[in-house]
Design a protein around this motif. Structure first.
Motif, PDB file in Angstrom:
ATOM      1  N   SER A  94       0.808  -1.222   0.000  1.00 61.89           N
ATOM      2  CA  SER A  94       0.000   0.000   0.000  1.00 61.89           C
ATOM      3  C   SER A  94       0.840   1.271   0.000  1.00 61.89           C
ATOM      4  CB  SER A  94      -0.900   0.029   1.234  1.00 61.89           C
ATOM      5  OG  SER A  94      -0.089   0.104   2.406  1.00 61.89           O
ATOM      6  N   ASN A  95       2.149   1.118   0.300  1.00 66.87           N
ATOM      7  CA  ASN A  95       3.040   2.284   0.472  1.00 66.87           C
ATOM      8  C   ASN A  95       2.559   3.228   1.569  1.00 66.87           C
ATOM      9  OD1 ASN A  95       5.157   1.834  -1.315  1.00 66.87           O
ATOM     10  ND2 ASN A  95       3.917   2.458  -3.059  1.00 66.87           N
ATOM     11  N   SER A  96       1.855   2.668   2.554  1.00 67.69           N
ATOM     12  CA  SER A  96       1.367   3.493   3.663  1.00 67.69           C
ATOM     13  C   SER A  96       1.624   2.794   4.991  1.00 67.69           C
ATOM     14  CB  SER A  96      -0.130   3.754   3.511  1.00 67.69           C
ATOM     15  OG  SER A  96      -0.639   4.352   4.690  1.00 67.69           O
ATOM     16  N   SER A  97       2.253   3.529   5.914  1.00 71.88           N
ATOM     17  CA  SER A  97       2.513   2.972   7.243  1.00 71.88           C
ATOM     18  C   SER A  97       1.208   2.682   7.987  1.00 71.88           C
ATOM     19  CB  SER A  97       3.374   3.934   8.058  1.00 71.88           C
ATOM     20  OG  SER A  97       2.754   5.186   8.145  1.00 71.88           O
ATOM     21  N   GLN A  98       0.135   3.350   7.587  1.00 73.02           N
ATOM     22  CA  GLN A  98      -1.154   3.148   8.255  1.00 73.02           C
ATOM     23  C   GLN A  98      -1.627   1.700   8.130  1.00 73.02           C
ATOM     24  OE1 GLN A  98      -2.298   5.782  10.092  1.00 73.02           O
ATOM     25  NE2 GLN A  98      -3.646   4.249  11.001  1.00 73.02           N
ATOM     26  N   THR A  99      -1.245   1.032   7.038  1.00 75.39           N
ATOM     27  CA  THR A  99      -1.590  -0.387   6.845  1.00 75.39           C
ATOM     28  C   THR A  99      -0.994  -1.236   7.958  1.00 75.39           C
ATOM     29  OG1 THR A  99      -1.485  -0.003   4.469  1.00 75.39           O
ATOM     30  CG2 THR A  99      -1.493  -2.289   5.168  1.00 75.39           C
ATOM     31  N   ILE A 100       0.259  -0.952   8.308  1.00 77.14           N
ATOM     32  CA  ILE A 100       0.938  -1.701   9.372  1.00 77.14           C
ATOM     33  C   ILE A 100       0.319  -1.363  10.727  1.00 77.14           C
ATOM     34  CG2 ILE A 100       3.157  -2.136  10.508  1.00 77.14           C
ATOM     35  CD1 ILE A 100       2.981  -3.158   7.573  1.00 77.14           C
ATOM     36  N   ILE A 101       0.058  -0.076  10.944  1.00 76.25           N
ATOM     37  CA  ILE A 101      -0.554   0.372  12.197  1.00 76.25           C
ATOM     38  C   ILE A 101      -1.929  -0.281  12.378  1.00 76.25           C
ATOM     39  CG2 ILE A 101      -1.548   2.394  13.391  1.00 76.25           C
ATOM     40  CD1 ILE A 101       0.758   4.054  12.102  1.00 76.25           C
ATOM     41  N   ASN A 102      -2.752  -0.250  11.317  1.00 79.49           N
ATOM     42  CA  ASN A 102      -4.100  -0.840  11.393  1.00 79.49           C
ATOM     43  C   ASN A 102      -4.041  -2.324  11.731  1.00 79.49           C
ATOM     44  OD1 ASN A 102      -5.108   1.639  10.731  1.00 79.49           O
ATOM     45  ND2 ASN A 102      -5.593   1.136   8.614  1.00 79.49           N
ATOM     46  N   CYS A 103      -3.088  -3.020  11.110  1.00 72.75           N
ATOM     47  CA  CYS A 103      -2.950  -4.462  11.354  1.00 72.75           C
ATOM     48  C   CYS A 103      -2.613  -4.728  12.823  1.00 72.75           C
ATOM     49  CB  CYS A 103      -1.860  -5.031  10.436  1.00 72.75           C
ATOM     50  SG  CYS A 103      -1.475  -6.767  10.780  1.00 72.75           S
ATOM     51  N   LEU A 104      -1.626  -4.014  13.356  1.00 74.45           N
ATOM     52  CA  LEU A 104      -1.220  -4.217  14.755  1.00 74.45           C
ATOM     53  C   LEU A 104      -2.339  -3.829  15.723  1.00 74.45           C
ATOM     54  CD1 LEU A 104       2.450  -2.881  14.495  1.00 74.45           C
ATOM     55  CD2 LEU A 104       1.763  -5.266  14.809  1.00 74.45           C
ATOM     56  N   MET A 105      -3.008  -2.713  15.425  1.00 76.33           N
ATOM     57  CA  MET A 105      -4.122  -2.258  16.277  1.00 76.33           C
ATOM     58  C   MET A 105      -5.256  -3.292  16.268  1.00 76.33           C
ATOM     59  SD  MET A 105      -3.552   0.682  17.792  1.00 76.33           S
ATOM     60  CE  MET A 105      -5.110   1.457  18.138  1.00 76.33           C
ATOM     61  N   ASN A 106      -5.575  -3.815  15.086  1.00 77.72           N
ATOM     62  CA  ASN A 106      -6.659  -4.802  14.974  1.00 77.72           C
ATOM     63  C   ASN A 106      -6.358  -6.052  15.794  1.00 77.72           C
ATOM     64  OD1 ASN A 106      -8.115  -3.169  13.294  1.00 77.72           O
ATOM     65  ND2 ASN A 106      -7.464  -4.158  11.394  1.00 77.72           N
ATOM     66  N   GLU A 107      -5.108  -6.521  15.691  1.00 76.68           N
ATOM     67  CA  GLU A 107      -4.715  -7.726  16.439  1.00 76.68           C
ATOM     68  C   GLU A 107      -4.881  -7.517  17.946  1.00 76.68           C
ATOM     69  OE1 GLU A 107      -3.503 -10.881  15.395  1.00 76.68           O
ATOM     70  OE2 GLU A 107      -4.352 -10.154  13.519  1.00 76.68           O
ATOM     71  N   VAL A 108      -4.436  -6.362  18.412  1.00 73.31           N
ATOM     72  CA  VAL A 108      -4.496  -6.071  19.856  1.00 73.31           C
ATOM     73  C   VAL A 108      -5.943  -5.854  20.306  1.00 73.31           C
ATOM     74  CG1 VAL A 108      -3.807  -4.387  21.618  1.00 73.31           C
ATOM     75  CG2 VAL A 108      -2.126  -5.196  19.952  1.00 73.31           C
ATOM     76  N   ASN A 109      -6.723  -5.147  19.486  1.00 77.83           N
ATOM     77  CA  ASN A 109      -8.124  -4.887  19.839  1.00 77.83           C
ATOM     78  C   ASN A 109      -8.962  -6.167  19.833  1.00 77.83           C
ATOM     79  OD1 ASN A 109      -7.810  -2.146  20.280  1.00 77.83           O
ATOM     80  ND2 ASN A 109      -8.136  -1.613  18.134  1.00 77.83           N
TER      81      ASN A 109
ATOM     82  N   LYS B 246      -8.090  -8.999  20.717  1.00 77.54           N
ATOM     83  CA  LYS B 246      -7.788  -9.744  21.945  1.00 77.54           C
ATOM     84  C   LYS B 246      -8.373  -9.048  23.184  1.00 77.54           C
ATOM     85  CE  LYS B 246      -3.434 -11.478  19.967  1.00 77.54           C
ATOM     86  NZ  LYS B 246      -3.336 -12.915  20.195  1.00 77.54           N
ATOM     87  N   ASN B 247      -8.993  -7.884  22.945  1.00 76.22           N
ATOM     88  CA  ASN B 247      -9.572  -7.085  24.045  1.00 76.22           C
ATOM     89  C   ASN B 247      -8.525  -6.637  25.055  1.00 76.22           C
ATOM     90  OD1 ASN B 247     -12.312  -7.008  23.222  1.00 76.22           O
ATOM     91  ND2 ASN B 247     -12.522  -9.155  23.847  1.00 76.22           N
ATOM     92  N   PHE B 248      -7.322  -6.391  24.572  1.00 77.31           N
ATOM     93  CA  PHE B 248      -6.295  -5.837  25.439  1.00 77.31           C
ATOM     94  C   PHE B 248      -6.543  -4.340  25.609  1.00 77.31           C
ATOM     95  CE2 PHE B 248      -3.000  -9.256  24.001  1.00 77.31           C
ATOM     96  CZ  PHE B 248      -3.655 -10.198  24.790  1.00 77.31           C
ATOM     97  N   THR B 249      -6.030  -3.768  26.697  1.00 73.20           N
ATOM     98  CA  THR B 249      -6.262  -2.355  27.006  1.00 73.20           C
ATOM     99  C   THR B 249      -5.080  -1.503  26.541  1.00 73.20           C
ATOM    100  OG1 THR B 249      -7.500  -3.024  28.959  1.00 73.20           O
ATOM    101  CG2 THR B 249      -6.769  -0.727  28.881  1.00 73.20           C
ATOM    102  N   ILE B 250      -5.385  -0.376  25.889  1.00 75.04           N
ATOM    103  CA  ILE B 250      -4.343   0.568  25.467  1.00 75.04           C
ATOM    104  C   ILE B 250      -4.583   1.886  26.194  1.00 75.04           C
ATOM    105  CG2 ILE B 250      -3.307   1.815  23.516  1.00 75.04           C
ATOM    106  CD1 ILE B 250      -4.579  -0.433  21.711  1.00 75.04           C
ATOM    107  N   LYS B 251      -3.605   2.318  26.972  1.00 73.27           N
ATOM    108  CA  LYS B 251      -3.727   3.591  27.707  1.00 73.27           C
ATOM    109  C   LYS B 251      -2.685   4.573  27.171  1.00 73.27           C
ATOM    110  CE  LYS B 251      -6.439   2.321  31.386  1.00 73.27           C
ATOM    111  NZ  LYS B 251      -7.646   3.024  31.844  1.00 73.27           N
ATOM    112  N   THR B 252      -3.117   5.648  26.527  1.00 77.88           N
ATOM    113  CA  THR B 252      -2.180   6.687  26.075  1.00 77.88           C
ATOM    114  C   THR B 252      -2.058   7.770  27.158  1.00 77.88           C
ATOM    115  OG1 THR B 252      -3.994   7.791  24.931  1.00 77.88           O
ATOM    116  CG2 THR B 252      -2.615   6.327  23.611  1.00 77.88           C
ATOM    117  N   LYS B 253      -1.087   8.645  26.977  1.00 77.08           N
ATOM    118  CA  LYS B 253      -0.794   9.706  27.955  1.00 77.08           C
ATOM    119  C   LYS B 253      -0.558   9.130  29.356  1.00 77.08           C
ATOM    120  CE  LYS B 253      -3.429  13.223  25.472  1.00 77.08           C
ATOM    121  NZ  LYS B 253      -4.605  14.083  25.487  1.00 77.08           N
ATOM    122  N   SER B 254      -0.035   7.911  29.400  1.00 82.98           N
ATOM    123  CA  SER B 254       0.271   7.261  30.677  1.00 82.98           C
ATOM    124  C   SER B 254       1.788   7.230  30.861  1.00 82.98           C
ATOM    125  CB  SER B 254      -0.265   5.831  30.695  1.00 82.98           C
ATOM    126  OG  SER B 254      -1.652   5.839  30.864  1.00 82.98           O
TER     127      SER B 254
END
Length: 401
Positions: free
Chosen positions: A107-122, A124-132
């Motif tokens: 895709s020539n877009s880093s968003q493809t990689i980000i979406n894939c990793l985010m989907n895998e983690v989501n 699994k119902n794992f928790t992501i806390k930003t600004k922590s």
């Protein structure tokens, strides 16, 4: 009963580890101090994400790591770039190998990689806390207390993938780890020199650069930037000599061969061209693999009129041309670090890590991966590959407990 894992750092290593953990065995919380996760993945490769490098033999692969090459050999025998490609392929992310062997998403877009990793983690119902922001880790007999600016967490296991920020290294120091002082590893050389002035974007496919003071030389593509010189030939030098260049406070002389051909061979090429084209003006001569604009600059700094007939170039004038082209001595007066190239040499002392599973030898049930370790590579997808491989080993170890 499920155990609790805290992953500190929402970058490549942290997310890849989470994406491979068994959700039936673990509750997982990722703590990220910034407002967004996977920031380096996003900007890497000019926003395309240089996922890895097509080097599939671990013995060859470790040759691209100035620090960590011995330790990573066993890691890459477990998980190497071919495994990375398979992993993403199984999740319907197509990767491609470019001519220089760098691996990118189709895709020539880093968003493809980000979406894939985010989907895998989501999924699994794992928790992501930003600004922590983690302020302290307390090791108890049976668990960890992870203190943050937004509350405390307890964990059975901690996976530490923070990168090499001074604060995160200080936390490790307080837990008993030895830290090798971090210094920048991939950077461009700041040079103010008439040869380069106003020629930003001019590239050289086969340049050679040498730093006599450090007895080092590198070759490869090179680029004139707004600040001076960059490109693989420069970045390789900056990676392999990161600590020595820091000791010099980034003030040193560099010898630049813009055409990657020694002076005698270049002289022969010039003489042959002159013999075959005696009536040409020197400014219109196309002898070397450089742009006309750069050739004109070489002639200008050599004080030679562009309209001068090539057959009337004296031995002294030719010597000046060749000196400026093949042995140009420049003064480096500093460094510039691009965000997507920002890598450090330094971090946790590698003697304190068990590379069979990336556990700390100092703290029980504590894992480390990514740039927090004293491991770094040249540019080309190698730093990410170390993250994927180390993170995969951690997940395998935890899944098999």
């Amino acid at each position: 009963m499920k155990k609790q894992i805290i992953i500190i750092g929402g970058g490549a290593a942290g997310f890849f580890c989470a994406a491979n953990l068994d959700e039936s065995k673990y509750y997982v919380t990722i703590l990220e101090q910034n407002s967004e996760v996977l920031q380096k993945v996003k900007i890497s490769g000019g926003g395309r994400c240089n996922v890895s490098h097509a080097c599939f033999d671990p013995r060859d692969l470790v040759g691209f790591y100035p620090r960590g090459n011995k330790e990573l050999l066993s890691v890459f025998h477990q998980f190497q770039p071919g495994d990375t490609m398979d992993w993403f392929d199984q999740r319907n992310v197509s990767l491609k190998i470019e001519d220089d062997n760098r691996i990118f998403p189709e895709s020539n877009s880093s968003q493809t990689i980000i979406n894939c990793l985010m989907n895998e983690v989501n999924q699994k119902n794992f928790t992501i806390k930003t600004k922590s922001v983690v302020t302290e880790i307390v090791k108890n007999a049976e668990d960890f207390l992870v203190k943050t600016n937004s509350g405390d967490y307890t964990a059975d296991f901690v996976i530490y993938c923070t990168g090499s920020s001074p604060k995160s290294l200080k936390i490790l120091q307080n837990l008993g780890h030895q830290i090798v002082e971090p210094v920048p590893s991939l950077f461009t050389f700041n040079i103010k020199n008439e040869t380069l002035k106003d020629l930003m974007g001019t590239s050289f496919p086969n340049a050679e650069v040498a730093i006599p003071e450090l007895k080092t030389d590198e070759s490869g593509p090179m680029l004139i930037t707004h600040w001076g010189l960059s490109g693989p030939a420069i970045l390789k030098t900056s990676a392999w000599k990161a600590r020595e260049l820091a000791a010099l406070k980034y003030q040193f002389d560099i010898f630049v061969n813009f055409i990657g051909i020694d002076m005698e061979e270049a002289r022969e090429m010039f003489m042959k061209f002159r013999q075959e084209n005696p009536k040409k003006s020197v400014g219109t001569a196309k002898i070397f693999d450089i742009t006309t604009r750069f050739w004109h600059r070489i002639l200008w700094i050599s004080k030679i009129d562009l309209d001068k007939n090539i057959s009337t170039i004296s031995s002294k004038e030719l010597q000046d041309i060749l000196q400026n082209l093949c042995k140009n001595v420049m003064k480096v007066t500093g460094k510039s670090t691009y965000k997507d190239e920002f890598v450090t040499a330094g971090g946790v002392n590698l003697k304190e890590i068990n590379f069979k599973n990336m556990t700390s030898k100092v703290i029980d049930r504590f894992y480390l991966a990514g740039e927090v370790l004293n491991i770094d590579a040249v540019t080309g997808g190698f730093n990410f590959q170390a993250c994927w491989s180390e993170a995969w080993l951690i997940a395998e170890d935890l899944n098999n407990l």
